[in-house]
Motif scaffolding. Structure first.
Motif, PDB file in Angstrom:
ATOM      1  N   PHE A  43       0.816  -1.223   0.000  1.00 42.44           N
ATOM      2  CA  PHE A  43       0.000   0.000   0.000  1.00 42.44           C
ATOM      3  C   PHE A  43       0.851   1.275   0.000  1.00 42.44           C
ATOM      4  O   PHE A  43       0.296   2.371  -0.070  1.00 42.44           O
ATOM      5  N   ASP A  44       2.166   1.139   0.087  1.00 39.08           N
ATOM      6  CA  ASP A  44       3.022   2.324   0.215  1.00 39.08           C
ATOM      7  C   ASP A  44       2.940   3.237  -1.006  1.00 39.08           C
ATOM      8  O   ASP A  44       3.036   4.467  -0.871  1.00 39.08           O
ATOM      9  N   PHE A  45       2.775   2.661  -2.178  1.00 35.88           N
ATOM     10  CA  PHE A  45       2.849   3.469  -3.396  1.00 35.88           C
ATOM     11  C   PHE A  45       1.551   3.393  -4.206  1.00 35.88           C
ATOM     12  O   PHE A  45       1.554   3.586  -5.425  1.00 35.88           O
ATOM     13  N   VAL A  46       0.457   3.119  -3.528  1.00 32.07           N
ATOM     14  CA  VAL A  46      -0.833   3.050  -4.224  1.00 32.07           C
ATOM     15  C   VAL A  46      -1.259   4.441  -4.669  1.00 32.07           C
ATOM     16  O   VAL A  46      -1.193   5.411  -3.900  1.00 32.07           O
ATOM     17  N   SER A  47      -1.692   4.539  -5.928  1.00 28.46           N
ATOM     18  CA  SER A  47      -2.220   5.792  -6.452  1.00 28.46           C
ATOM     19  C   SER A  47      -3.724   5.811  -6.192  1.00 28.46           C
ATOM     20  O   SER A  47      -4.498   5.178  -6.922  1.00 28.46           O
ATOM     21  N   TRP A  48      -4.149   6.543  -5.180  1.00 31.34           N
ATOM     22  CA  TRP A  48      -5.544   6.476  -4.742  1.00 31.34           C
ATOM     23  C   TRP A  48      -6.498   7.138  -5.724  1.00 31.34           C
ATOM     24  O   TRP A  48      -7.699   6.858  -5.706  1.00 31.34           O
ATOM     25  N   ARG A  49      -5.975   7.990  -6.596  1.00 33.48           N
ATOM     26  CA  ARG A  49      -6.881   8.586  -7.585  1.00 33.48           C
ATOM     27  C   ARG A  49      -7.406   7.525  -8.545  1.00 33.48           C
ATOM     28  O   ARG A  49      -8.533   7.620  -9.023  1.00 33.48           O
ATOM     29  N   LEU A 231     -15.077  -4.345 -15.722  1.00 31.53           N
ATOM     30  CA  LEU A 231     -13.750  -4.707 -16.219  1.00 31.53           C
ATOM     31  C   LEU A 231     -12.806  -3.507 -16.167  1.00 31.53           C
ATOM     32  O   LEU A 231     -11.649  -3.626 -15.739  1.00 31.53           O
ATOM     33  N   LEU A 232     -13.296  -2.356 -16.599  1.00 32.69           N
ATOM     34  CA  LEU A 232     -12.466  -1.151 -16.552  1.00 32.69           C
ATOM     35  C   LEU A 232     -12.134  -0.752 -15.115  1.00 32.69           C
ATOM     36  O   LEU A 232     -11.047  -0.224 -14.844  1.00 32.69           O
ATOM     37  N   ALA A 233     -13.057  -1.009 -14.194  1.00 38.68           N
ATOM     38  CA  ALA A 233     -12.792  -0.724 -12.782  1.00 38.68           C
ATOM     39  C   ALA A 233     -11.662  -1.608 -12.256  1.00 38.68           C
ATOM     40  O   ALA A 233     -10.790  -1.145 -11.502  1.00 38.68           O
ATOM     41  N   VAL A 234     -11.674  -2.880 -12.631  1.00 39.05           N
ATOM     42  CA  VAL A 234     -10.589  -3.784 -12.228  1.00 39.05           C
ATOM     43  C   VAL A 234      -9.269  -3.294 -12.792  1.00 39.05           C
ATOM     44  O   VAL A 234      -8.242  -3.249 -12.089  1.00 39.05           O
ATOM     45  N   ALA A 239      -3.932  -0.370 -12.152  1.00 37.23           N
ATOM     46  CA  ALA A 239      -3.115   0.837 -12.368  1.00 37.23           C
ATOM     47  C   ALA A 239      -2.788   1.508 -11.039  1.00 37.23           C
ATOM     48  O   ALA A 239      -1.696   2.065 -10.872  1.00 37.23           O
ATOM     49  N   ALA A 240      -3.715   1.459 -10.087  1.00 38.38           N
ATOM     50  CA  ALA A 240      -3.466   2.053  -8.772  1.00 38.38           C
ATOM     51  C   ALA A 240      -2.291   1.383  -8.076  1.00 38.38           C
ATOM     52  O   ALA A 240      -1.516   2.037  -7.363  1.00 38.38           O
ATOM     53  N   PHE A 241      -2.141   0.080  -8.258  1.00 37.83           N
ATOM     54  CA  PHE A 241      -1.040  -0.669  -7.644  1.00 37.83           C
ATOM     55  C   PHE A 241       0.183  -0.747  -8.560  1.00 37.83           C
ATOM     56  O   PHE A 241       1.169  -1.399  -8.211  1.00 37.83           O
ATOM     57  N   ALA A 242       0.096  -0.110  -9.740  1.00 41.36           N
ATOM     58  CA  ALA A 242       1.200  -0.134 -10.712  1.00 41.36           C
ATOM     59  C   ALA A 242       1.644  -1.557 -11.002  1.00 41.36           C
ATOM     60  O   ALA A 242       2.842  -1.875 -11.020  1.00 41.36           O
ATOM     61  N   LEU A 243       0.667  -2.440 -11.240  1.00 42.93           N
ATOM     62  CA  LEU A 243       0.992  -3.843 -11.517  1.00 42.93           C
ATOM     63  C   LEU A 243       1.536  -4.033 -12.928  1.00 42.93           C
ATOM     64  O   LEU A 243       2.199  -5.046 -13.202  1.00 42.93           O
TER      65      LEU A 243
END
Length: 369
Positions: A43-49, A231-234, A239-243
């Motif tokens: 969770f350190d680098f999660v992009s919350w937007r 699907l787009l939400a997933v 993207a929030a987790f930069a996977l």
């Protein structure tokens, strides 16, 4: 059968079931548990937007799927028809009930809430239950598209293939039964039929959309739009987790999430769902702990929309969670009474004439088509 029903309604039995479910959930998390230090630092680098984007996309999904149910209702119910805001309110309360109550109670809850806005009469609940069933069947079409996309572009685990085949066969069987039942709804109940048969006719009337190709296609399109937003939400949460995973991986996650929640062993199947998501993501280079954290946030995004919208709609309806549970129990009892009457009908012939209000209930909805 009566003993099973009595046991299911016993508060002590329900409490033991919830306790056993929690123990099972803890064991499942322990068995497939991640390195919790890895989960914490994920969770350190999660992009919350991007998480917020995921929430908004899920909200659009709810709106699209509620509209699909509204289309289904308009083909089945006589005048006066419920307004879309009432349908959306009932749909939102159903999402809340599915999140906090066991055994897909939301399907009965949304019927109970919407029925409050309709004239009371025999068959109203039965017809609404038919529309819920038809609405659920329309999920088969976007699911089929999702499965085809995943099978051709992603790395589907072997255990998931079995689940997809089983769900697909069951779904096709239910669709065939629904189409045949919908055709039987064209005949109005005749004199000499019992109340249970009239209610069964009303339930079939809830499937009326299956006899109207244009309306059925309309409902399927909006269901598909709803799944597309999901699907787009997933993908937004990835993207929030930069996977840095492709869209097929997001489709795989969406498919596995739905397989993991087909049988709700406990609220949300928390733990089991995260394991089902995290394990396949390892093939895309995502550490198990990071995938588990991703699964937690993804489920929180979905539940926040369902619970949030549900709570707002519950307050709008002037109901409490306790009142919602009582309404769900009443709908369940009504459905059981109908089934009992249908069983008795095999051995008893009743000469009681049909009520005059049963026939126009079927014909009014049919006349609009």
């Amino acid at each position: 059968m009566n003993r099973v029903v009595a046991l299911a309604r016993n508060p002590w039995a329900r409490g033991l079931f919830v306790l056993a479910s929690l123990v099972l959930a803890i064991l499942a998390v322990w068995w497939r548990g991640p390195d919790w230090n890895t989960v914490y630092h994920a969770f350190d680098f999660v992009s919350w937007r991007w998480v917020i984007v995921g929430v908004l996309l899920n909200l659009l999904s709810v709106l699209a799927r509620a509209w699909a149910w509204n289309v289904t209702i308009r083909q089945a119910m006589p005048e006066p028809l419920p307004k879309f805001r009432q349908v959306f309110s009932a749909f939102g309360v159903g999402l809340l009930a599915n999140a906090v109550l066991p055994a897909r109670a939301g399907e009965l809850a949304r019927v109970a809430v919407l029925r409050r806005h309709l004239p009371h009469g025999k068959g109203t609940s039965a017809t609404l239950l038919g529309t819920v069933f038809a609405h659920r069947l329309f999920d088969l079409f976007p699911i089929a598209l999702l499965v085809a996309y995943v099978m051709t572009t992603a790395k589907l685990p072997h255990w998931a293939v079995t689940g997809v085949v089983v769900v697909g066969l069951v779904g096709l069987g239910l669709l065939a039964v629904a189409v045949l039942s919908a055709r039987g709804a064209d005949r109005a109940p005749t004199h000499g039929e019992r109340t249970a048969r009239r209610l069964l006719a009303m339930a079939r009337q809830g499937l009326a959309v299956l006899r109207t190709p244009g309306a059925a296609v309309n409902a399927i399109v909006f269901q598909t739009i709803g799944w597309t937003f999901q699907l787009l939400a997933v993908w937004a949460v990835t993207a929030a987790f930069a996977l840095h995973v492709p869209l097929p991986a997001a489709a795989l996650v969406l498919l596995l999430m739905n397989i993991a929640t087909v049988f709700p062993l406990w609220p949300g199947n928390v733990g089991l769902l995260q394991a089902a998501v995290a394990l396949p993501l390892r093939r895309y280079g995502v550490p198990y702990g990071t995938g588990f954290a991703f699964g937690l946030v993804l489920q929180a995004v979905e539940m926040s929309v369902g619970v949030g919208v549900g709570l707002v709609m519950l307050a709008r309806e002037g109901l409490s969670l306790a009142a919602l549970k009582r309404m769900e129990d009443d709908e369940e009892a009504s459905a059981e009474d109908v089934l009992d009457d249908l069983a008795d009908e095999q051995a008893v012939v009743d000469d009681e004439p049909v009520e005059d209000d049963a026939r126009p209930y079927v014909t009014q909805a049919r006349s609009r088509r």
